[in-house]
Design an enzyme around this catalytic site. Structure first.
Site, short mmCIF file in Angstrom:
data_model
loop_
_atom_site.label_atom_id
_atom_site.label_comp_id
_atom_site.label_asym_id
_atom_site.label_seq_id
_atom_site.Cartn_x
_atom_site.Cartn_y
_atom_site.Cartn_z
N ASP A 121 0.68 -1.29 0.16
CA ASP A 121 -0.43 0.19 0.17
C ASP A 121 0.92 1.33 0.03
O ASP A 121 2.00 1.12 -0.82
CB ASP A 121 -1.02 -0.09 1.29
CG ASP A 121 -2.05 1.51 1.06
OD1 ASP A 121 -3.19 0.98 0.61
OD2 ASP A 121 -1.71 1.52 1.95
N HIS A 163 -7.13 -6.55 -0.49
CA HIS A 163 -5.75 -5.72 -0.75
C HIS A 163 -4.95 -5.67 0.38
O HIS A 163 -4.31 -5.75 0.45
CB HIS A 163 -6.78 -3.99 -0.21
CG HIS A 163 -5.75 -3.09 0.15
ND1 HIS A 163 -4.80 -2.46 -1.11
CD2 HIS A 163 -5.43 -2.64 1.31
CE1 HIS A 163 -3.90 -1.69 -0.39
NE2 HIS A 163 -4.56 -1.52 0.57
#
Length: 320
Positions: A104, A294
């Site tokens: 991320d 994610h």
């Protein structure tokens, strides 16, 4: 397996970072950088495996997060400062270089470090976050076209807006943000799927089986963000356009070995974004974890660990 190590306070670049260290001190250094809204704790399922394989694991809470210092002001979170924090951390620990691993926002940091301080970056592992070329226009303009004014990255540009939605509901927030991967075609859900603050305002809970991080682990995040608030972490987003300006004229081509581990169901960072990388990275390998969203370190720890270790043991043996 080695337990999640306690934190040490280490001075670097004018601040103090909270850093978790594991593995032999003479092992090949691995620097793990987390994203938003996370902590070094996000690498809980990787640190022991990597350390037991003989690697020296260095996992800081990034500036603005957890036990690390959270300086006031947006300007304290630009990309040069974030990179300098971590090169300074390597200095403090006596390492010339490391393999940098980022997920991320941590991925954004490590790819930028590879461009701005290549002599300190022996190799890079991107988890979900690919190395991208510099866009033709500021990022906020692109996000506005993608998701409109309610795109979370645009709402994050407004000091106080997102914080006012998230703070005071930390337990609910982490049950919300760590939800299971979106089913179906995410492109069919745009732009609403990008409207995170608006979605959270309507959030009333979800069953545990639809949350990818368990309640005890979520409590670690909630307690950390109750102490720091959300503003300092979100300040990384408030520098995106400034970072874009900064990188004008910087060579984005990378020579060091790179591994890109994508997640099939990550709607913001889909595997297709890594399609640019062969043009930018001289030495790159690719893996895709099917069915994973994610939060790869929590959702697919065994697959991620296997991909990382397989590549590391070939390219950067633990004993150097």
């Amino acid at each position: 397996m080695t337990d999640f190590p306690p934190a040490r306070r280490i001075e670097t670049n004018g601040i103090t970072l909270s850093v978790h260290l594991a593995g032999p001190e003479d092992g090949q250094p691995l620097l793990l950088a987390h994203g938003w809204p996370e902590l070094a704790y996000s690498w809980k399922n990787q640190i022991g495996v990597l350390a037991d394989a003989g690697y020296r694991v260095i996992a800081p809470d990034v500036r603005g997060y957890g036990g690390s210092d959270c300086p006031p002001g947006t300007n304290a979170y630009d990309i040069d400062t974030l990179v300098a924090d971590l090169t300074g951390l390597l200095d403090a620990l006596g390492h010339e270089s490391a393999v940098w691993v980022g997920h991320d926002w941590g991925g954004i940091i490590v790819w930028h470090a590879a461009m701005l301080a290549p002599e300190r970056v022996a190799g890079v592992i991107g988890v979900n976050t690919p190395h991208l070329p510099r866009g033709a226009e500021p990022p906020t303009k692109s996000f506005r076209e993608l998701g409109g004014e309610d795109h979370y990255i645009l709402r994050f540009q407004e000091p106080g807006f997102a914080e006012s939605r998230f703070e005071g509901r930390e337990d609910d927030f982490f049950a919300f943000i760590f939800g299971s991967p979106i089913q179906g075609n995410p492109e069919d859900l745009y732009p609403d799927v990008t409207h995170i603050p608006k979605q959270f305002e309507r959030f009333e809970g979800r069953p545990e089986e639809k949350i990818v991080v368990g309640p005890e682990d979520r409590a670690v995040y909630a307690e950390a963000f109750r102490k720091t608030g959300f503003a300092s972490g979100i300040n990384l987003y408030r520098n995106m356009d400034a970072n874009w300006e900064r990188m004008g004229g910087v060579d984005h081509r990378l020579a060091m070995p790179c591994l890109m581990v994508s997640a099939e169901k990550d709607f913001m960072l889909p595997p297709k974004l890594a399609g640019w990388m062969p043009a930018l990275c001289r030495d790159v390998e690719f893996e895709v974890i099917e069915g994973c969203g994610h939060w790869t370190m929590w959702e697919a720890p065994e697959q991620l660990n296997a991909h990382m270790l397989g590549w590391l043991q070939r390219r950067f043996p633990a004993a150097g």
